[in-house]
Scaffold this motif. Structure first.
Motif, PDB file in Angstrom:
ATOM      1  N   VAL A   1       0.838  -1.197   0.000  1.00 39.63           N
ATOM      2  CA  VAL A   1       0.000   0.000   0.000  1.00 39.63           C
ATOM      3  C   VAL A   1       0.873   1.248   0.000  1.00 39.63           C
ATOM      4  O   VAL A   1       0.641   2.202  -0.755  1.00 39.63           O
ATOM      5  N   GLU A   2       1.892   1.237   0.829  1.00 38.36           N
ATOM      6  CA  GLU A   2       2.773   2.394   0.949  1.00 38.36           C
ATOM      7  C   GLU A   2       3.487   2.688  -0.370  1.00 38.36           C
ATOM      8  O   GLU A   2       3.551   3.832  -0.829  1.00 38.36           O
ATOM      9  N   LEU A   3       3.994   1.642  -1.029  1.00 36.14           N
ATOM     10  CA  LEU A   3       4.707   1.833  -2.285  1.00 36.14           C
ATOM     11  C   LEU A   3       3.784   2.337  -3.393  1.00 36.14           C
ATOM     12  O   LEU A   3       4.136   3.265  -4.143  1.00 36.14           O
TER      13      LEU A   3
ATOM     14  N   SER B   1      14.378  -7.808  -2.891  1.00 40.16           N
ATOM     15  CA  SER B   1      15.130  -8.756  -3.724  1.00 40.16           C
ATOM     16  C   SER B   1      14.272  -9.929  -4.184  1.00 40.16           C
ATOM     17  O   SER B   1      14.637 -10.622  -5.143  1.00 40.16           O
ATOM     18  N   VAL B   2      13.135 -10.176  -3.515  1.00 41.87           N
ATOM     19  CA  VAL B   2      12.254 -11.284  -3.914  1.00 41.87           C
ATOM     20  C   VAL B   2      11.331 -10.885  -5.057  1.00 41.87           C
ATOM     21  O   VAL B   2      10.586 -11.711  -5.581  1.00 41.87           O
ATOM     22  N   GLY B   3      11.386  -9.628  -5.465  1.00 41.40           N
ATOM     23  CA  GLY B   3      10.531  -9.176  -6.555  1.00 41.40           C
ATOM     24  C   GLY B   3       9.136  -8.825  -6.075  1.00 41.40           C
ATOM     25  O   GLY B   3       8.873  -8.729  -4.877  1.00 41.40           O
ATOM     26  N   SER B   4       8.242  -8.644  -7.029  1.00 44.22           N
ATOM     27  CA  SER B   4       6.902  -8.135  -6.752  1.00 44.22           C
ATOM     28  C   SER B   4       5.831  -9.041  -7.333  1.00 44.22           C
ATOM     29  O   SER B   4       6.095  -9.849  -8.211  1.00 44.22           O
ATOM     30  N   ALA B   5       4.603  -8.842  -6.837  1.00 43.78           N
ATOM     31  CA  ALA B   5       3.454  -9.578  -7.344  1.00 43.78           C
ATOM     32  C   ALA B   5       2.550  -8.693  -8.177  1.00 43.78           C
ATOM     33  O   ALA B   5       1.447  -9.087  -8.532  1.00 43.78           O
ATOM     34  N   CYS B   6       3.012  -7.491  -8.487  1.00 47.97           N
ATOM     35  CA  CYS B   6       2.291  -6.618  -9.407  1.00 47.97           C
ATOM     36  C   CYS B   6       3.292  -5.672 -10.053  1.00 47.97           C
ATOM     37  O   CYS B   6       4.380  -5.420  -9.518  1.00 47.97           O
ATOM     38  N   LEU B   7       2.924  -5.130 -11.204  1.00 51.72           N
ATOM     39  CA  LEU B   7       3.822  -4.258 -11.943  1.00 51.72           C
ATOM     40  C   LEU B   7       3.918  -2.875 -11.319  1.00 51.72           C
ATOM     41  O   LEU B   7       4.967  -2.225 -11.390  1.00 51.72           O
ATOM     42  N   ALA B   8       2.850  -2.400 -10.702  1.00 54.97           N
ATOM     43  CA  ALA B   8       2.885  -1.075 -10.083  1.00 54.97           C
ATOM     44  C   ALA B   8       3.953  -1.011  -9.002  1.00 54.97           C
ATOM     45  O   ALA B   8       4.662  -0.010  -8.872  1.00 54.97           O
ATOM     46  N   GLU B   9       4.068  -2.085  -8.232  1.00 55.91           N
ATOM     47  CA  GLU B   9       5.085  -2.100  -7.180  1.00 55.91           C
ATOM     48  C   GLU B   9       6.486  -2.123  -7.786  1.00 55.91           C
ATOM     49  O   GLU B   9       7.390  -1.411  -7.322  1.00 55.91           O
TER      50      GLU B   9
ATOM     51  N   GLU C   1      11.504   0.884  -9.095  1.00 57.47           N
ATOM     52  CA  GLU C   1      12.396   1.453 -10.110  1.00 57.47           C
ATOM     53  C   GLU C   1      12.522   2.965  -9.942  1.00 57.47           C
ATOM     54  O   GLU C   1      13.616   3.536 -10.061  1.00 57.47           O
ATOM     55  N   ILE C   2      11.408   3.616  -9.661  1.00 57.40           N
ATOM     56  CA  ILE C   2      11.433   5.069  -9.462  1.00 57.40           C
ATOM     57  C   ILE C   2      12.294   5.428  -8.254  1.00 57.40           C
ATOM     58  O   ILE C   2      13.098   6.373  -8.293  1.00 57.40           O
ATOM     59  N   LEU C   3      12.152   4.668  -7.187  1.00 56.21           N
ATOM     60  CA  LEU C   3      12.927   4.947  -5.982  1.00 56.21           C
ATOM     61  C   LEU C   3      14.417   4.721  -6.218  1.00 56.21           C
ATOM     62  O   LEU C   3      15.261   5.374  -5.592  1.00 56.21           O
ATOM     63  N   THR C   4      14.745   3.786  -7.124  1.00 60.64           N
ATOM     64  CA  THR C   4      16.155   3.450  -7.376  1.00 60.64           C
ATOM     65  C   THR C   4      16.790   4.341  -8.429  1.00 60.64           C
ATOM     66  O   THR C   4      17.918   4.825  -8.263  1.00 60.64           O
ATOM     67  N   THR C   5      16.059   4.574  -9.537  1.00 62.38           N
ATOM     68  CA  THR C   5      16.667   5.273 -10.681  1.00 62.38           C
ATOM     69  C   THR C   5      16.004   6.601 -11.016  1.00 62.38           C
ATOM     70  O   THR C   5      16.505   7.338 -11.866  1.00 62.38           O
ATOM     71  N   GLY C   6      14.868   6.874 -10.396  1.00 58.25           N
ATOM     72  CA  GLY C   6      14.164   8.112 -10.694  1.00 58.25           C
ATOM     73  C   GLY C   6      13.081   7.991 -11.731  1.00 58.25           C
ATOM     74  O   GLY C   6      12.310   8.926 -11.946  1.00 58.25           O
ATOM     75  N   GLN C   7      13.005   6.830 -12.399  1.00 55.52           N
ATOM     76  CA  GLN C   7      11.940   6.638 -13.374  1.00 55.52           C
ATOM     77  C   GLN C   7      11.596   5.164 -13.512  1.00 55.52           C
ATOM     78  O   GLN C   7      12.434   4.293 -13.268  1.00 55.52           O
TER      79      GLN C   7
END
Length: 329
Positions: free
Chosen positions: A91-93, A271-279, A284-290
């Motif tokens: 939810v937070e992400l 590191s375990v990845g995500s269960a949806c693309l939005a997350e 990616e935004i938090l890491t690279t800005g986009q």
């Protein structure tokens, strides 16, 4: 037990499926549909269990090879489908992705909305939508099915009302969500029909992996045969299923066959990845800005599955193509 619904009529024909998902047998003479079985669960469960054990022991000549593509969702339609956001990390992400702050109360009380339950998509049928620009996303989740739940029960009491467990793809249209929520009245168009795993299982089938109202196994989510993520459904689940059922029943009773979803499975360990693309996009935004990952496009394939510790599928897989919807005629 493991149960499924053969595509037949609007509510399917009840099947029992072997533990290894290799064989099936009709249970329509005991209960024509899963909903009918749930309505009389305490009377019919012993009959279903006896046939299930005979199926696993190879004693039923009328059994046949199980083909999940011939199945609808275990409940092809349901009287009640409510989805939570029990993994507050998710939810937070996702709220960050749309520039929304998260109130502290989200850690104290579950978020939950009531979704459409009249047109679930079979687990091997296409997800048909009209416009890629809507931001088509998968959401890998776990769900439980209840019997009749009295209003006002506690979480401890709710633990006795969970009959079945299954997986969910709660399809979401990310680009429609912000404007819809801004109206202050919740999801509707941004939450099209959901899908559920071919097989629903009784909690005892999960053994030690079902405890404290959680399923303690990774949920494998793939897009076009590439792993999106395998977050553990038992980790970082802020509100367990007992709490979610009690929350749903705070002001009204729940009828048998009510489905309660966990919300997107999410772990703080990225590191375990995500269960949806939005997350994934938010990370990616938090890491690279986009964000570099696109939402689903027509022709993409989504697969959601959960394996036991020996690598065997528990619920069967949701395996679906995303296709362009065309109006009839």
């Amino acid at each position: 037990m493991k149960l499924a619904s053969l595509k037949q009529g609007r509510d399917g024909q009840l099947l029992l499926v072997s533990r290894d998902l290799q064989r099936a047998v009709s249970a329509a003479d005991i209960a024509p549909t899963l909903q009918a079985a749930l309505d009389q669960w305490h009377r019919l469960q012993p009959l279903l269990e006896a046939r299930y054990q005979a199926l696993n022991q190879g004693q039923l000549q009328q059994s046949f090879a199980f083909d999940p593509s011939t199945c609808h969702c275990p409940l092809p339609r349901a009287f009640h489908w409510a989805d939570a956001s029990a993994y507050v990390n998710h939810v937070e992400l996702v709220r960050k992705a749309r520039g929304a702050e998260m109130p502290a109360s989200f850690w104290e009380e579950p978020l939950m909305y009531q979704g459409g339950s009249d047109t679930f998509i079979p687990p091997h049928d296409p997800i048909r939508l009209a416009d890629e620009a809507w931001g088509i996303d998968l959401e890998g989740e776990v769900a439980v099915v209840t019997d009749d739940v009295p209003m006002g029960i506690s979480a401890a009491q709710a633990s006795h009302h969970i009959l079945l467990v299954m997986l969910v793809n709660d399809v979401s249209l990310r680009n429609l969500i912000p404007a819809e929520l801004a109206k202050g009245f919740g999801f509707y168009q941004s939450k099209p029909s959901s899908s559920f795993s071919p097989v629903a299982v009784t909690p005892d089938e999960l053994g030690r992996h079902w405890r404290d109202g959680r399923v303690h196994l990774p949920l494998l989510c793939q897009v076009n045969d590439e792993l999106l993520g395998c977050p553990d459904a038992g980790v970082d689940m802020t509100f367990n299923f007992f709490q979610l059922v009690a929350h749903a029943a705070k002001t009204r009773p729940l009828g048998s066959g009510t489905i309660i979803g966990s919300g997107t499975v999410s772990n703080r360990d990225s590191s375990v990845g995500s269960a949806c693309l939005a997350e994934k996009r938010m990370l990616e935004i938090l890491t690279t800005g986009q964000a570099s990952t696109a939402f689903l496009r027509f022709g993409d394939r989504v697969r959601i599955e959960m394996l036991d510790t020996e690598g065997r599928s528990i619920f069967g897989a949701l395996d679906q193509l995303v296709e362009a919807w065309q109006p009839d005629g």
